[in-house]
Write an enzyme that holds these catalytic residues in place. Structure first.
Site, short mmCIF file in Angstrom:
data_model
loop_
_atom_site.label_atom_id
_atom_site.label_comp_id
_atom_site.label_asym_id
_atom_site.label_seq_id
_atom_site.Cartn_x
_atom_site.Cartn_y
_atom_site.Cartn_z
N ASP A 13 -36.83 5.63 -27.26
CA ASP A 13 -36.02 5.10 -26.04
C ASP A 13 -36.84 4.90 -24.57
O ASP A 13 -36.56 5.14 -23.64
CB ASP A 13 -34.79 6.29 -25.61
CG ASP A 13 -34.00 6.63 -26.77
OD1 ASP A 13 -33.97 5.40 -27.53
OD2 ASP A 13 -33.55 7.47 -26.87
N LYS A 16 -38.62 -0.03 -25.52
CA LYS A 16 -38.99 -1.06 -26.24
C LYS A 16 -38.31 -2.42 -26.65
O LYS A 16 -39.09 -3.48 -26.71
CB LYS A 16 -39.25 -0.38 -27.90
CG LYS A 16 -40.02 0.74 -28.02
CD LYS A 16 -40.13 1.43 -29.21
CE LYS A 16 -38.52 1.98 -29.83
NZ LYS A 16 -38.45 3.22 -28.79
N GLY A 40 -31.62 2.04 -30.89
CA GLY A 40 -30.71 1.83 -30.04
C GLY A 40 -31.64 1.06 -28.83
O GLY A 40 -32.27 1.60 -28.16
N HIS A 41 -31.41 -0.25 -29.05
CA HIS A 41 -32.59 -1.30 -28.18
C HIS A 41 -31.61 -1.80 -27.08
O HIS A 41 -30.82 -2.77 -27.34
CB HIS A 41 -33.51 -1.96 -28.82
CG HIS A 41 -34.14 -1.17 -29.75
ND1 HIS A 41 -35.40 -1.95 -30.33
CD2 HIS A 41 -34.57 0.11 -29.95
CE1 HIS A 41 -35.98 -0.84 -31.07
NE2 HIS A 41 -35.56 0.25 -30.82
N GLN A 223 -37.79 3.96 -33.20
CA GLN A 223 -38.28 5.07 -33.00
C GLN A 223 -39.49 5.04 -32.30
O GLN A 223 -39.97 4.16 -31.50
CB GLN A 223 -38.23 5.74 -34.24
CG GLN A 223 -36.84 6.06 -34.89
CD GLN A 223 -36.10 4.65 -35.58
OE1 GLN A 223 -36.72 4.24 -36.38
NE2 GLN A 223 -35.06 4.45 -35.09
#
Ligand code: GDP
Ligand code: IMO
Ligand code: MG
Length: 430
Positions: A13, A16, A40-41, A223
């Protein structure tokens, strides 16, 4: 033209997705090489929020081919939903290319992820419960089912039945759960084939064709370094290799295919889930609560409150080595604005007075160390509309410079808000 890797240097988080989106503008291929929908991007363009889990963050540019490579584990229903969500927002995501060698996340993986976490009780890892660990475990045990297996219903069914023989035994006998039905799973998965088939491709070939043609290829890590199965804070890690080296196995390229590794680093630290965290500021700490509130530190994926803490330069320095970072992209500098002083952890100390300037390999040590901080002045004013480095207050520039010196690689970008345009390019990278 060799590729660029975007990799998280902390516990995920870091931002990225927003930097992948930013750099995708100049790329032809954007490739996810590991992880799954545990990621989750978030990308914010003109106030519109795109929360992506599986589709590579280059998808917003219509000249980019988004590639889900062999190293990713794929829940096909999630992929289809995400593509539909993007289509509703006016983004044509049918351009996604999906490796036939990628492994499928099956219903029993998700079920096992849930029950094993429950059985671990207070020792649980705090996984995203997406079935990631069990899917990678089956891949390693050579009983996984791959995307290409969907192309032959007979093979798919045979592999599924074989897998269920063991999984249903474990679910029923160890975890007291109802067995899963092969017919139901077969029907559900094969019904998705018409949507998936046009996307299935030899992604290794695609990536090499692009590299050979001199196109720009961006590898998007999910990640992060300290969630890496080999180099993270095991067992509080994910089950893939997010570090830059993971690109080689996860996308099928040699190390020479990469000449730029951008380590995305939040200006402070957060972590979701369990595990050691030397610079943690516990719930109730005024600075920690401010970081969570101003940084909206709740998981894109699971909604969980992220654990906050000061920037840890010991871990950052090690992450630079592990990934071969050529530079750093620092995110969320704007979140620190109201603080009058900022701390950066430059070493650790234990109860016996031993000092560590590198990450101790023995995890029991890492669990117990105390951070040694250097304190820097804050700048006490909002910076979210800074567009150039000169727009940043001197103290903010000093903070960036300090991190740069301690990490021993340049900071090429600083972001001062979630929006695509809230990106400051530092002169060197121009
Ligand atoms: P990722 O998993 O590394 O892609 O990061 P996430 O998207 O899960 O989390 C980063 C969060 O911070 C998202 O909500 C972003 O919109 C937001 N964000 C990214 N960069 C910045 C920044 O520079 N400032 C602020 N305030 N928010 C940011
Ligand atoms: P992005 O790509 C933050 C964490 C989970 C848990 C551990 C194992 O958005 O940075 P898993 O479901 O992978 O078996 O969970 O890893 N985790 C993440 N934390 N960001 C992520 O992804 C994460 N993906 C997994 O919280 O501690
Ligand atoms: Mg995330």
């Amino acid at each position: 033209m060799p590729g660029t890797v975007i990799v998280g240097t902390q516990w995920g988080d870091e931002g990225k997705g927003r930097f992948t989106d930013y750099l995708a503008k100049e790329s032809e291929l954007v490739v996810r090489y590991q992880g799954g929908h545990n990621a989750g991007h978030t990308i914010v363009v003109d106030g519109e929020v795109f929360a992506l889990q599986l589709v590579p963050s280059g998808v917003l540019y219509d000249w980019v081919t988004p590639v889900i490579a062999n190293g990713v584990v794929v829940d096909p229903a999630v992929l289809i939903d995400e593509i539909d969500m993007l289509c509703r927002k006016g983004v044509d995501a049918t351009r996604v290319r999906l490796s036939g060698n990628a492994h499928l996340i099956m219903p029993y993986h998700q079920e096992l992820d849930r029950v094993t976490e429950r059985y671990l009780g207070k020792n649980k890892l705090g996984t995203t419960k997406r079935g990631i660990g069990p899917a990678y475990a089956d891949k390693a045990a050579r009983v996984g089912i791959r995307v290409q297996d969907l192309l032959d219903p007979k093979i798919f069914r045979a592999k599924l039945e074989l897998a269920l023989r063991e999984k249903n035994g474990v679910l029923a006998k160890v975890y007291n759960r109802l067995p899963l039905d092969a017919n139901e799973i077969c029907e559900r998965y094969l019904a998705m084939l018409p949507r998936l088939e046009p996307m299935i491709a030899d992604t290794v070939h695609l990536v090499h064709e692009a590299l050979d043609a001199g196109q720009r290829v961006l590898f998007e890590g999910a990640q992060a370094t300290y969630l890496d199965l080999d180099h993270g804070t095991y067992p509080f890690v994910t089950s893939s290799n997010p570090i830059a080296g993971g690109v080689c196995t996860g996308a099928g390229v040699g190390p020479g295919a990469v000449d730029r590794v951008i380590g995305v680093t939040k200006a402070y630290t957060t972590r979701v889930g369990a595990g050691p965290f030397p610079t943690e500021l516990f719930e109730g700490d005024a600075v920690g609560d401010l970081l969570v509130e101003r940084g909206h530190e709740f998981g894109t994926n699971t909604g969980r409150r992220r654990r906050p803490g000061w920037l840890d330069a010991v871990m950052l320095r090690h992450a630079v080595r592990l990934n071969g970072c050529t530079e750093i992209a620092m995110t969320k500098l704007d979140v620190l604005a109201p603080l009058t002083e900022l701390k950066v952890c430059v070493a650790y100390e234990d109860d016996d007075g031993a000092r560590y300037e590198h990450v101790p390999y023995h995890q029991s040590v890492l669990h117990k160390v105390r951070p040694v901080y250097e304190t820097l002045p804050g700048w006490g004013g909002e910076i979210d509309d800074a567009a150039r480095v000169e727009d940043l207050p001197a103290a903010a520039r000093d903070y960036v410079r300090f991190v740069e010196e301690i990490a021993r690689v340049p900071v090429s970008f600083v972001s001062v808000g979630p929006g695509r345009e809230q990106t400051v390019v530092l002169p060197r990278a121009a």
